[in-house]
Design a protein around this motif. Structure first.
Motif, mmCIF file in Angstrom:
data_model
loop_
_atom_site.group_PDB
_atom_site.id
_atom_site.type_symbol
_atom_site.label_atom_id
_atom_site.label_comp_id
_atom_site.label_asym_id
_atom_site.label_seq_id
_atom_site.Cartn_x
_atom_site.Cartn_y
_atom_site.Cartn_z
ATOM 1 N N LEU A 72 -1.202 -2.076 7.905
ATOM 2 C CA LEU A 72 -0.833 -3.012 6.849
ATOM 3 C C LEU A 72 0.631 -2.843 6.464
ATOM 4 N N PRO A 73 1.311 -3.930 6.118
ATOM 5 C CA PRO A 73 2.701 -3.808 5.656
ATOM 6 C C PRO A 73 2.758 -3.100 4.307
ATOM 7 N N ARG A 74 3.751 -2.230 4.160
ATOM 8 C CA ARG A 74 3.903 -1.443 2.940
ATOM 9 C C ARG A 74 5.217 -1.777 2.240
ATOM 10 N N SER A 75 5.170 -1.870 0.930
ATOM 11 C CA SER A 75 6.385 -1.949 0.120
ATOM 12 C C SER A 75 6.869 -0.533 -0.147
ATOM 13 N N LEU A 76 8.162 -0.315 0.051
ATOM 14 C CA LEU A 76 8.777 0.985 -0.215
ATOM 15 C C LEU A 76 9.819 0.830 -1.311
ATOM 16 N N TRP A 77 9.902 1.806 -2.210
ATOM 17 C CA TRP A 77 10.949 1.783 -3.230
ATOM 18 C C TRP A 77 11.215 3.196 -3.724
ATOM 19 N N LEU A 78 12.351 3.357 -4.379
ATOM 20 C CA LEU A 78 12.740 4.642 -4.936
ATOM 21 C C LEU A 78 12.204 4.754 -6.349
ATOM 22 N N GLY A 79 11.365 5.760 -6.581
ATOM 23 C CA GLY A 79 10.792 5.952 -7.907
ATOM 24 C C GLY A 79 11.799 6.495 -8.902
ATOM 25 N N LYS A 80 11.445 6.430 -10.169
ATOM 26 C CA LYS A 80 12.319 6.948 -11.222
ATOM 27 C C LYS A 80 12.548 8.444 -11.096
ATOM 28 N N ASP A 81 11.608 9.122 -10.419
ATOM 29 C CA ASP A 81 11.753 10.565 -10.219
ATOM 30 C C ASP A 81 12.539 10.902 -8.964
ATOM 31 N N GLY A 82 13.073 9.872 -8.292
ATOM 32 C CA GLY A 82 13.892 10.095 -7.109
ATOM 33 C C GLY A 82 13.121 10.287 -5.829
ATOM 34 N N THR A 83 11.795 10.037 -5.842
ATOM 35 C CA THR A 83 10.979 10.195 -4.635
ATOM 36 C C THR A 83 10.571 8.840 -4.082
ATOM 37 N N LEU A 84 10.183 8.844 -2.811
ATOM 38 C CA LEU A 84 9.760 7.617 -2.140
ATOM 39 C C LEU A 84 8.401 7.158 -2.651
ATOM 40 N N LYS A 85 8.291 5.887 -2.995
ATOM 41 C CA LYS A 85 7.026 5.287 -3.410
ATOM 42 C C LYS A 85 6.599 4.260 -2.374
ATOM 43 N N MET A 86 5.291 4.046 -2.266
ATOM 44 C CA MET A 86 4.779 3.081 -1.288
ATOM 45 C C MET A 86 3.444 2.528 -1.752
ATOM 46 N N ARG A 87 3.223 1.274 -1.416
ATOM 47 C CA ARG A 87 1.911 0.659 -1.648
ATOM 48 C C ARG A 87 1.778 -0.552 -0.729
ATOM 49 N N PRO A 88 0.559 -1.014 -0.474
ATOM 50 C CA PRO A 88 0.386 -2.215 0.336
ATOM 51 C C PRO A 88 1.067 -3.405 -0.349
ATOM 52 N N VAL A 89 1.623 -4.329 0.439
ATOM 53 C CA VAL A 89 2.324 -5.462 -0.149
ATOM 54 C C VAL A 89 1.366 -6.272 -1.033
ATOM 55 N N LYS A 90 1.915 -6.822 -2.096
ATOM 56 C CA LYS A 90 1.097 -7.522 -3.096
ATOM 57 C C LYS A 90 0.372 -8.727 -2.509
ATOM 58 N N GLU A 91 0.937 -9.344 -1.481
ATOM 59 C CA GLU A 91 0.315 -10.527 -0.888
ATOM 60 C C GLU A 91 -1.090 -10.266 -0.361
ATOM 61 N N LEU A 92 -1.398 -9.012 -0.040
ATOM 62 C CA LEU A 92 -2.733 -8.693 0.460
ATOM 63 C C LEU A 92 -3.818 -8.961 -0.588
ATOM 64 N N GLU A 93 -3.429 -8.979 -1.864
ATOM 65 C CA GLU A 93 -4.412 -9.253 -2.912
ATOM 66 C C GLU A 93 -4.981 -10.668 -2.811
ATOM 67 N N SER A 94 -4.250 -11.563 -2.156
ATOM 68 C CA SER A 94 -4.740 -12.939 -2.003
ATOM 69 C C SER A 94 -5.934 -13.024 -1.059
ATOM 70 N N LEU A 95 -6.220 -11.943 -0.320
ATOM 71 C CA LEU A 95 -7.356 -11.922 0.596
ATOM 72 C C LEU A 95 -8.650 -11.490 -0.094
ATOM 73 N N ARG A 96 -8.570 -11.050 -1.332
ATOM 74 C CA ARG A 96 -9.732 -10.493 -2.024
ATOM 75 C C ARG A 96 -10.772 -11.559 -2.357
ATOM 76 N N LEU A 97 -12.051 -11.178 -2.160
ATOM 77 C CA LEU A 97 -13.177 -12.061 -2.471
ATOM 78 C C LEU A 97 -14.283 -11.232 -3.133
ATOM 79 N N ASN A 98 -15.036 -11.870 -4.017
ATOM 80 C CA ASN A 98 -16.300 -11.313 -4.530
ATOM 81 C C ASN A 98 -16.159 -9.889 -5.072
ATOM 82 N N GLU A 99 -15.327 -9.750 -6.082
ATOM 83 C CA GLU A 99 -15.105 -8.423 -6.661
ATOM 84 C C GLU A 99 -16.378 -7.874 -7.299
ATOM 85 N N LYS A 100 -16.602 -6.579 -7.088
ATOM 86 C CA LYS A 100 -17.662 -5.840 -7.761
ATOM 87 C C LYS A 100 -17.038 -4.598 -8.379
ATOM 88 N N ALA A 101 -17.450 -4.256 -9.602
ATOM 89 C CA ALA A 101 -16.825 -3.144 -10.308
ATOM 90 C C ALA A 101 -17.883 -2.277 -10.973
#
Length: 218
Positions: free
Chosen positions: A40-69
């Motif tokens: 999966l494509p990852r977003s990378l950015w520099l955190g406030k603490d000076g370390t590398l941050k990463m998470r899946p790109v936000k666009e992947l949320e558009s694929l979500r269906l039928n949430e259960k919690a």
């Protein structure tokens, strides 16, 4: 997760993607006519603490269906909480576990009902690592190892795992600063999910599950 590439998109985001190793035998690869797949494509950015941050790109949320919690799940030391009814072949999980002193805790996915196959993702509090155990992920081929990544929770910091499953691919992201991606090769068709803890009780603040629609309609 091999040979990463990256670019700056039109929104100024640093986006990285890479190749996930294919551990099938060469004869199987030749027969199927393909080898490996992109993660999966990852977003990378520099955190406030000076370390590398990463998470899946936000666009992947558009694929979500039928949430259960589910919320407020208690997991006693040495026990498992079975959530097999939530499992599916293509899904996203988000699990938040409150701070605790258990030695190891996490989640099992792609599990068969008889316990012969399972992929285990967990935090090891003893050596401060995110771990991905594929020793029982499949009865035939695949790497039978525990992959480890440095990852230390801060004081009173909850553990949040985002896990993406697409049949033979499992990717996990932890607290926006660590990730492991692997191909697994289950043979028994199990989609079971369970939470577990060792060396102490834990409380799962929330667990959310989505089915995912295909990103490519073809």
């Amino acid at each position: 997760y091999f040979a990463p590439e990256a670019l700056i998109d039109g929104k100024g985001r640093q986006i990285m993607w890479s190749w996930i190793f294919d551990d099938r035998p060469d004869s199987v690869k030749r027969f199927s006519g393909w080898e490996g797949t992109y993660g999966l494509p990852r977003s990378l950015w520099l955190g406030k603490d000076g370390t590398l941050k990463m998470r899946p790109v936000k666009e992947l949320e558009s694929l979500r269906l039928n949430e259960k919690a589910i919320s407020g799940i208690k997991v006693n030391s040495g026990n498992e909480v079975n959530l097999t009814e939530l499992g599916s072949e293509l899904m996203e999980l988000e699990v938040t576990i409150l701070p605790n002193k258990a030695s190891r805790y996490g989640i099992k996915v792609c599990a068969s009902g008889d316990g012969r196959e399972e992929t285990v993702i967990y935090y090891d509090n003893s050596d401060k690592k995110l771990k991905f155990d594929t020793r029982k992920s499949g009865l035939s081929f695949g790497r039978k190892i525990i992959e480890e990544a440095p990852f230390e929770l801060q004081n009173k910091e909850p553990l949040t795992l985002r896990i993406f499953i697409d049949k033979s691919i499992v990717e996990v992201f932890a607290n926006d600063r660590q990730a492991i991606a692997r191909m697994v090769y289950p043979t028994l068709g199990g989609n079971g999910i369970s939470l577990f803890s060792e060396g102490g009780n834990v409380e799962v603040k929330s667990l959310r599950k989505w089915e995912l629609s295909p990103s490519n309609p073809y």
